[in-house]
Design a protein around this motif. Structure first.
Motif, short mmCIF file in Angstrom:
data_model
loop_
_atom_site.label_atom_id
_atom_site.label_comp_id
_atom_site.label_asym_id
_atom_site.label_seq_id
_atom_site.Cartn_x
_atom_site.Cartn_y
_atom_site.Cartn_z
N ARG A 105 0.82 -1.21 0.00
CA ARG A 105 0.00 0.00 0.00
C ARG A 105 0.86 1.26 0.00
N GLY A 106 0.46 2.27 -0.79
CA GLY A 106 1.19 3.51 -0.85
C GLY A 106 0.71 4.52 0.18
N PHE A 107 1.64 5.27 0.75
CA PHE A 107 1.34 6.35 1.69
C PHE A 107 1.96 7.64 1.15
N LEU A 108 1.19 8.71 1.12
CA LEU A 108 1.69 10.02 0.77
C LEU A 108 1.69 10.86 2.05
N LEU A 109 2.87 11.39 2.43
CA LEU A 109 3.04 12.07 3.71
C LEU A 109 3.26 13.56 3.48
N ILE A 110 2.50 14.38 4.23
CA ILE A 110 2.49 15.83 4.01
C ILE A 110 2.79 16.55 5.32
N HIS A 111 3.82 17.35 5.35
CA HIS A 111 4.25 18.07 6.56
C HIS A 111 3.36 19.28 6.83
N GLY A 112 3.65 19.97 7.93
CA GLY A 112 2.90 21.15 8.32
C GLY A 112 3.52 22.44 7.83
N LEU A 113 2.87 23.55 8.14
CA LEU A 113 3.32 24.87 7.73
C LEU A 113 4.71 25.14 8.30
N GLY A 114 5.64 25.51 7.41
CA GLY A 114 7.00 25.80 7.82
C GLY A 114 7.87 24.56 7.98
N VAL A 174 -2.95 6.10 0.59
CA VAL A 174 -3.38 6.63 1.88
C VAL A 174 -2.63 7.94 2.08
N VAL A 175 -3.34 8.98 2.53
CA VAL A 175 -2.70 10.29 2.72
C VAL A 175 -2.68 10.60 4.21
N VAL A 176 -1.48 10.90 4.71
CA VAL A 176 -1.29 11.22 6.12
C VAL A 176 -0.62 12.59 6.20
N GLY A 177 -1.23 13.51 6.93
CA GLY A 177 -0.67 14.84 7.03
C GLY A 177 -0.60 15.33 8.46
N HIS A 178 0.39 16.16 8.72
CA HIS A 178 0.55 16.76 10.05
C HIS A 178 0.22 18.24 9.97
N SER A 179 -0.62 18.73 10.89
CA SER A 179 -0.95 20.15 10.98
C SER A 179 -1.55 20.63 9.66
N LEU A 180 -0.93 21.60 8.97
CA LEU A 180 -1.42 22.01 7.66
C LEU A 180 -1.57 20.80 6.74
N GLY A 181 -0.62 19.86 6.81
CA GLY A 181 -0.71 18.66 6.00
C GLY A 181 -1.94 17.84 6.31
N GLY A 182 -2.39 17.87 7.57
CA GLY A 182 -3.61 17.15 7.93
C GLY A 182 -4.84 17.77 7.31
#
Length: 240
Positions: free
Chosen positions: A13-22, A77-85
């Motif tokens: 399974r693929g995961f795309l990970l997205i960070h937060g602002l800054g 699957v997309v997982v993001g933190h803060s802005l990424g969420g």
């Protein structure tokens, strides 16, 4: 726009990970190898090693779409933190077939609408927000990326002020992970932070949530525990 990205390898399974602002994709270095699949993390436009560009939510989602295609992530699957969420929620509304999306403490700015605070008199909320905004203004003076154009646009963007209405539109499996500890702030701002969290707990009805004993920096503070939460949520709802 071609984003800077790191493919952490793995299979399935693929995961795309997205960070937060800054932030940058480096925030995922301890967590990504613990995910049950192949994880790719990106630097959003205007961040890290990615090119600059104006902030437009749909254009940013286009960036992410192109990244997924480039790395052969078929319906990740997309997982993001803060802005990424918040972006994870927007991704899931654009892609209702998304197998799962997870927001790691991405929900409302700490400087959200006064009515989003619970249990604190209005005058104290107003005073606390004035102090907090002054702190953020001073911090932004010290950074060069993202640009003032991006930070200015995001500070007043409706989704940043309150992403819960967006999350209620998501029909794909969606999880909001809430941190239960405050980041270090002056003692006189602790009541405001507590009221912010109380407002979240009051308003998340109808959104699947899970709490974690960590601050907003949960991705680097508790990578093993966060990865376990994501893996369990995804495995319970998605067939490999």
């Amino acid at each position: 726009m071609r984003l800077a990205a790191t493919d952490f390898g793995g299979s399935g399974r693929g995961f795309l990970l997205i960070h937060g602002l800054g932030g940058t994709r480096q925030v995922w270095e301890a967590l990504a190898p613990r995910l049950e699949g192949r994880a790719v993390a990106v630097d959003l436009r205007g961040h890290g090693e990615s090119p600059d560009g104006p902030w437009d939510w749909e254009a940013v989602l286009d960036d992410l779409d192109e990244t997924a295609v480039h790395f052969g992530l078929d319906n990740p699957v997309v997982v993001g933190h803060s802005l990424g969420g918040i972006l994870a929620g927007r991704w899931a509304t654009r892609h209702p077939e998304c197998p799962a999306a997870v927001s790691l403490d991405g929900h409302r700015s700490a400087t959200t609408h006064p009515h989003n605070f619970e249990g604190l008199p209005a005058k104290e909320v107003e005073a606390g927000l004035k102090q907090l905004n002054a702190m953020f203004d001073a911090q932004l003076e010290m950074i060069t990326r993202p640009s003032r154009e991006i930070t200015g646009a995001l500070r007043t963007a409706p989704d940043m002020l309150d992403a819960l209405p967006l999350f209620r539109q998501v029909t794909a499996p969606f999880l909001l992970v809430l941190a239960t500890r405050n980041l270090p702030v002056p003692p006189d701002l602790l009541p405001l932070m507590d009221a912010h969290r109380a407002g979240l707990r009051r308003d998340v009805e109808g959104i699947r949530t899970q709490e974690i004993d960590a601050t907003h920096g949960l991705v680097t503070e508790r990578p093993a525990e966060v990865a376990a939460i994501v893996n369990q949520f995804v495995s319970n709802r998605v067939r490999a």
